[in-house]
Motif scaffolding. Structure first.
Motif, PDB file in Angstrom:
ATOM      1  N   ASP A  43       1.012  -1.176   0.099  1.00 29.56           N
ATOM      2  CA  ASP A  43      -0.110  -0.031  -0.024  1.00 29.56           C
ATOM      3  C   ASP A  43       0.936   1.355  -0.116  1.00 29.56           C
ATOM      4  O   ASP A  43       1.742   1.303   0.899  1.00 29.56           O
ATOM      5  CB  ASP A  43      -1.023   0.205   1.271  1.00 29.56           C
ATOM      6  N   ARG A  44       0.601   2.299  -1.023  1.00 30.78           N
ATOM      7  CA  ARG A  44       1.541   3.390  -1.356  1.00 30.78           C
ATOM      8  C   ARG A  44       1.615   4.030   0.043  1.00 30.78           C
ATOM      9  O   ARG A  44       2.711   4.649   0.327  1.00 30.78           O
ATOM     10  CB  ARG A  44       1.076   4.220  -2.061  1.00 30.78           C
ATOM     11  N   SER A  45       0.643   4.372   0.928  1.00 31.06           N
ATOM     12  CA  SER A  45       0.715   5.162   2.074  1.00 31.06           C
ATOM     13  C   SER A  45       1.458   4.842   3.210  1.00 31.06           C
ATOM     14  O   SER A  45       2.129   5.626   3.772  1.00 31.06           O
ATOM     15  CB  SER A  45      -0.850   5.297   2.603  1.00 31.06           C
ATOM     16  N   VAL A 101       4.450  -0.988  -5.302  1.00 34.88           N
ATOM     17  CA  VAL A 101       3.384  -0.160  -4.627  1.00 34.88           C
ATOM     18  C   VAL A 101       2.245   0.383  -5.497  1.00 34.88           C
ATOM     19  O   VAL A 101       2.297   0.261  -6.633  1.00 34.88           O
ATOM     20  CB  VAL A 101       4.108   1.320  -4.053  1.00 34.88           C
ATOM     21  N   THR A 102       1.030   0.448  -4.674  1.00 33.75           N
ATOM     22  CA  THR A 102       0.015   0.699  -5.339  1.00 33.75           C
ATOM     23  C   THR A 102      -0.137   2.009  -6.180  1.00 33.75           C
ATOM     24  O   THR A 102       0.590   3.077  -5.887  1.00 33.75           O
ATOM     25  CB  THR A 102      -1.227   0.868  -4.664  1.00 33.75           C
ATOM     26  N   THR A 107      -6.815   2.249  -4.454  1.00 38.91           N
ATOM     27  CA  THR A 107      -6.511   1.684  -3.206  1.00 38.91           C
ATOM     28  C   THR A 107      -6.077   0.287  -3.324  1.00 38.91           C
ATOM     29  O   THR A 107      -6.413  -0.303  -4.340  1.00 38.91           O
ATOM     30  CB  THR A 107      -7.556   1.605  -1.906  1.00 38.91           C
ATOM     31  N   ILE A 108      -5.484  -0.462  -2.315  1.00 40.48           N
ATOM     32  CA  ILE A 108      -5.039  -1.717  -2.402  1.00 40.48           C
ATOM     33  C   ILE A 108      -6.282  -2.531  -2.240  1.00 40.48           C
ATOM     34  O   ILE A 108      -6.267  -3.741  -2.661  1.00 40.48           O
ATOM     35  CB  ILE A 108      -4.256  -1.970  -1.127  1.00 40.48           C
ATOM     36  N   ARG A 109      -7.419  -2.128  -1.519  1.00 39.70           N
ATOM     37  CA  ARG A 109      -8.662  -2.821  -1.733  1.00 39.70           C
ATOM     38  C   ARG A 109      -9.255  -2.762  -2.788  1.00 39.70           C
ATOM     39  O   ARG A 109      -9.810  -3.943  -3.280  1.00 39.70           O
ATOM     40  CB  ARG A 109      -9.615  -2.399  -0.566  1.00 39.70           C
ATOM     41  N   SER A 112      -7.372  -5.296  -5.010  1.00 38.16           N
ATOM     42  CA  SER A 112      -7.906  -6.773  -4.754  1.00 38.16           C
ATOM     43  C   SER A 112      -9.313  -7.286  -5.137  1.00 38.16           C
ATOM     44  O   SER A 112      -9.513  -8.239  -5.745  1.00 38.16           O
ATOM     45  CB  SER A 112      -7.956  -6.932  -3.323  1.00 38.16           C
ATOM     46  N   LEU A 142      -4.916 -10.483   0.158  1.00 35.26           N
ATOM     47  CA  LEU A 142      -4.619  -9.117   0.914  1.00 35.26           C
ATOM     48  C   LEU A 142      -4.564  -9.313   2.319  1.00 35.26           C
ATOM     49  O   LEU A 142      -5.508  -9.694   2.932  1.00 35.26           O
ATOM     50  CB  LEU A 142      -5.828  -8.294   0.418  1.00 35.26           C
ATOM     51  N   PRO A 151      -5.252  -2.804   5.417  1.00 37.89           N
ATOM     52  CA  PRO A 151      -4.790  -3.679   4.445  1.00 37.89           C
ATOM     53  C   PRO A 151      -3.251  -3.039   4.225  1.00 37.89           C
ATOM     54  O   PRO A 151      -3.167  -1.966   4.099  1.00 37.89           O
ATOM     55  CB  PRO A 151      -5.755  -3.286   3.298  1.00 37.89           C
ATOM     56  N   THR A 152      -2.338  -3.944   3.996  1.00 37.05           N
ATOM     57  CA  THR A 152      -0.937  -3.747   3.997  1.00 37.05           C
ATOM     58  C   THR A 152      -0.199  -4.020   2.752  1.00 37.05           C
ATOM     59  O   THR A 152       0.236  -3.293   2.010  1.00 37.05           O
ATOM     60  CB  THR A 152      -0.265  -3.832   5.096  1.00 37.05           C
TER      61      THR A 152
END
Length: 206
Positions: A43-45, A101-102, A107-109, A112, A142, A151-152
């Motif tokens: 996840d980019r953040s 990275v996303t 978002t990573i969700r 997914s 995920l 979510p990481t």
């Protein structure tokens, strides 16, 4: 002169382009299948500086490890995963992973969910054609860190980079692809994933 001899002598010589294509096909066959790889998408953040809300390197490494183990467990009955961790072939000592990275726009969700939809679509298409697509479009997992419920890292099961999953070149059409990345040192579009590192297990011992 016999008819066989006449037919042989009258056959047109192979064109240079045909010879080049034939040589290319032979080279591809000799090279074998595309090596298996696992993609880990962070996840980019979480990759931002700690003072900006990012996570330290150690915890991020743990998250990637959690996601990798989880997706191996989920896909253990599939032949690519079995080959990826095989100790008899030496694959266990030469694992290949790509860390990304996303996108800032996804978002990573969401990634997914998109992977779930694409895998289901591939499975439906294969079923209609009377085939199986489980090895062509891999599972993913995920990892969601608890109790924070964050979510990481998203891990994609070992695969041979099927065309439906990803591309390497930004010049290619991206309409039907899911993972788009370029090497971080090159120009990267803002809606693409960024390749952080490309790690082969055997290089870590040097």
């Amino acid at each position: 002169m016999s008819s066989a001899a006449t037919a042989t002598s009258s056959a047109p010589p192979a064109k240079p382009k045909e010879k080049k294509a034939e040589a290319s096909n032979i080279a591809v066959q000799a090279a074998g299948p595309t090596p298996l790889v696992m993609q880990l998408v962070v996840d980019r953040s979480l990759t931002q500086p700690v003072q900006d809300g990012g996570w330290p390197r150690g915890p991020l490494m743990s998250q990637a490890a959690h996601a990798a183990v989880a997706v191996i467990s989920r896909s253990l009955d599939q032949s690519p995963t079995q080959a990826y961790i095989s100790s008899t072939t030496g694959a266990l000592e030469s694992m290949h992973k790509i860390v990304l990275v996303t996108s800032p726009k996804q978002t990573i969700r969401e990634l997914s969910s998109k992977l779930d939809e694409a895998r289901q679509a591939a499975a439906n298409a294969a079923s209609t054609a009377g085939q199986q697509d489980t090895e062509h479009f891999p599972l993913h997992h995920l990892w969601i860190e608890q109790p924070e419920n964050i979510p990481t890292v998203l891990a994609i099961a070992p695969n041979r980079k099927p065309a439906k999953l990803l591309i390497k070149r930004s010049s290619e059409s991206t309409s039907s692809k899911i993972l788009h990345f370029e090497e971080a040192k090159k120009s990267v579009k803002t809606d693409e994933l960024v390749l952080i590192c490309d790690v082969k297990a055997e290089t870590r011992r040097k």
